[in-house]
Write a protein that holds these residues in place. Structure first.
Motif, mmCIF file in Angstrom:
data_model
loop_
_atom_site.group_PDB
_atom_site.id
_atom_site.type_symbol
_atom_site.label_atom_id
_atom_site.label_comp_id
_atom_site.label_asym_id
_atom_site.label_seq_id
_atom_site.Cartn_x
_atom_site.Cartn_y
_atom_site.Cartn_z
ATOM 1 N N TYR A 1 -12.843 1.182 8.583
ATOM 2 C CA TYR A 1 -13.091 1.848 7.307
ATOM 3 C C TYR A 1 -13.900 3.132 7.509
ATOM 4 O O TYR A 1 -13.547 4.199 7.005
ATOM 5 C CB TYR A 1 -13.824 0.897 6.354
ATOM 6 N N GLU A 2 -14.979 3.031 8.269
ATOM 7 C CA GLU A 2 -15.852 4.189 8.501
ATOM 8 C C GLU A 2 -15.144 5.284 9.296
ATOM 9 O O GLU A 2 -15.462 6.464 9.140
ATOM 10 C CB GLU A 2 -17.134 3.754 9.189
ATOM 11 N N PHE A 3 -14.190 4.908 10.147
ATOM 12 C CA PHE A 3 -13.429 5.893 10.904
ATOM 13 C C PHE A 3 -12.518 6.698 9.971
ATOM 14 O O PHE A 3 -12.399 7.917 10.087
ATOM 15 C CB PHE A 3 -12.601 5.193 11.992
ATOM 16 N N LEU A 4 -11.871 6.019 9.033
ATOM 17 C CA LEU A 4 -10.926 6.679 8.132
ATOM 18 C C LEU A 4 -11.585 7.386 6.944
ATOM 19 O O LEU A 4 -11.045 8.349 6.416
ATOM 20 C CB LEU A 4 -9.926 5.655 7.586
ATOM 21 N N LEU A 5 -12.738 6.909 6.536
ATOM 22 C CA LEU A 5 -13.395 7.400 5.319
ATOM 23 C C LEU A 5 -13.560 8.924 5.265
ATOM 24 O O LEU A 5 -13.187 9.536 4.258
ATOM 25 C CB LEU A 5 -14.736 6.698 5.122
ATOM 26 N N PRO A 6 -14.095 9.585 6.301
ATOM 27 C CA PRO A 6 -14.285 11.037 6.195
ATOM 28 C C PRO A 6 -12.970 11.820 6.100
ATOM 29 O O PRO A 6 -12.922 12.887 5.511
ATOM 30 C CB PRO A 6 -15.028 11.418 7.473
ATOM 31 N N VAL A 7 -11.918 11.267 6.665
ATOM 32 C CA VAL A 7 -10.622 11.951 6.694
ATOM 33 C C VAL A 7 -9.839 11.725 5.401
ATOM 34 O O VAL A 7 -9.279 12.654 4.827
ATOM 35 C CB VAL A 7 -9.785 11.465 7.902
ATOM 36 N N ASN A 8 -9.836 10.439 4.951
ATOM 37 C CA ASN A 8 -9.049 10.094 3.768
ATOM 38 C C ASN A 8 -9.640 8.833 3.127
ATOM 39 O O ASN A 8 -9.278 7.721 3.513
ATOM 40 C CB ASN A 8 -7.584 9.884 4.160
ATOM 41 N N PRO A 9 -10.528 8.991 2.166
ATOM 42 C CA PRO A 9 -11.182 7.831 1.541
ATOM 43 C C PRO A 9 -10.203 6.816 0.935
ATOM 44 O O PRO A 9 -10.414 5.614 1.043
ATOM 45 C CB PRO A 9 -12.058 8.452 0.458
ATOM 46 N N GLN A 10 -9.123 7.303 0.329
ATOM 47 C CA GLN A 10 -8.157 6.373 -0.267
ATOM 48 C C GLN A 10 -7.438 5.566 0.811
ATOM 49 O O GLN A 10 -7.213 4.368 0.664
ATOM 50 C CB GLN A 10 -7.139 7.117 -1.139
ATOM 51 N N ALA A 11 -7.097 6.202 1.920
ATOM 52 C CA ALA A 11 -6.448 5.495 3.032
ATOM 53 C C ALA A 11 -7.397 4.448 3.605
ATOM 54 O O ALA A 11 -6.963 3.347 3.962
ATOM 55 C CB ALA A 11 -6.028 6.480 4.119
ATOM 56 N N ALA A 12 -8.675 4.776 3.679
ATOM 57 C CA ALA A 12 -9.668 3.814 4.187
ATOM 58 C C ALA A 12 -9.682 2.563 3.321
ATOM 59 O O ALA A 12 -9.666 1.439 3.831
ATOM 60 C CB ALA A 12 -11.048 4.464 4.238
ATOM 61 N N LEU A 13 -9.685 2.745 2.006
ATOM 62 C CA LEU A 13 -9.656 1.601 1.084
ATOM 63 C C LEU A 13 -8.352 0.814 1.200
ATOM 64 O O LEU A 13 -8.363 -0.418 1.209
ATOM 65 C CB LEU A 13 -9.833 2.077 -0.358
ATOM 66 N N ASN A 14 -7.239 1.537 1.304
ATOM 67 C CA ASN A 14 -5.936 0.877 1.400
ATOM 68 C C ASN A 14 -5.812 0.036 2.664
ATOM 69 O O ASN A 14 -5.285 -1.081 2.623
ATOM 70 C CB ASN A 14 -4.804 1.903 1.354
ATOM 71 N N VAL A 15 -6.291 0.555 3.778
ATOM 72 C CA VAL A 15 -6.210 -0.175 5.048
ATOM 73 C C VAL A 15 -7.048 -1.445 4.983
ATOM 74 O O VAL A 15 -6.590 -2.528 5.366
ATOM 75 C CB VAL A 15 -6.640 0.720 6.236
ATOM 76 N N VAL A 16 -8.260 -1.335 4.494
ATOM 77 C CA VAL A 16 -9.121 -2.521 4.392
ATOM 78 C C VAL A 16 -8.500 -3.549 3.448
ATOM 79 O O VAL A 16 -8.482 -4.750 3.746
ATOM 80 C CB VAL A 16 -10.548 -2.129 3.952
ATOM 81 N N ASP A 17 -7.957 -3.095 2.348
ATOM 82 C CA ASP A 17 -7.308 -4.006 1.403
ATOM 83 C C ASP A 17 -6.124 -4.720 2.060
ATOM 84 O O ASP A 17 -5.980 -5.936 1.950
ATOM 85 C CB ASP A 17 -6.848 -3.226 0.166
ATOM 86 N N LYS A 18 -5.296 -3.956 2.747
ATOM 87 C CA LYS A 18 -4.122 -4.518 3.423
ATOM 88 C C LYS A 18 -4.532 -5.530 4.497
ATOM 89 O O LYS A 18 -3.951 -6.609 4.607
ATOM 90 C CB LYS A 18 -3.324 -3.370 4.047
#
Length: 92
Positions: free
Chosen positions: A18-35
């Motif tokens: 999540y922390e890796f993706l958050l700065p680049v794309n916050p929505q993608a970070a949430l989607n990945v964790v949810d998935k």
């Protein structure tokens, strides 16, 4: 009926991803964790769907692919323990 438990390391992996993706794309970070958090639900009815990892014997550890992510889990009695999660391109 199997019950799913997340290990401390697996929870730590979720946070790291999540922390890796958050700065680049916050929505993608949430989607990945949810998935990733929903993916193990299928293991309740099909616990042996993942490829067995024989290097862990005598433990029954299996690998389950969730998109570009690899989830390792252990079947122990009536429990499924989510052990680790990595992106496929990640160094381990």
């Amino acid at each position: 009926m199997y019950k799913i438990y997340w290990t401390e390391k697996a929870n730590s992996d979720l946070l790291r991803l999540y922390e890796f993706l958050l700065p680049v794309n916050p929505q993608a970070a949430l989607n990945v964790v949810d998935k990733l958090t929903k993916a193990p639900d299928v293991l309740v009815s099909q616990p042996r769907i993942g490829e067995q990892r024989f290097e862990y014997e005598p433990r029954e550890v299996r690998k389950f692919l969730v998109g570009k992510y690899e989830m390792h889990y252990e079947i122990k009695d009536d429990n499924i323990l989510i052990l680790r999660i990595w992106h496929a391109k990640e160094d381990r």
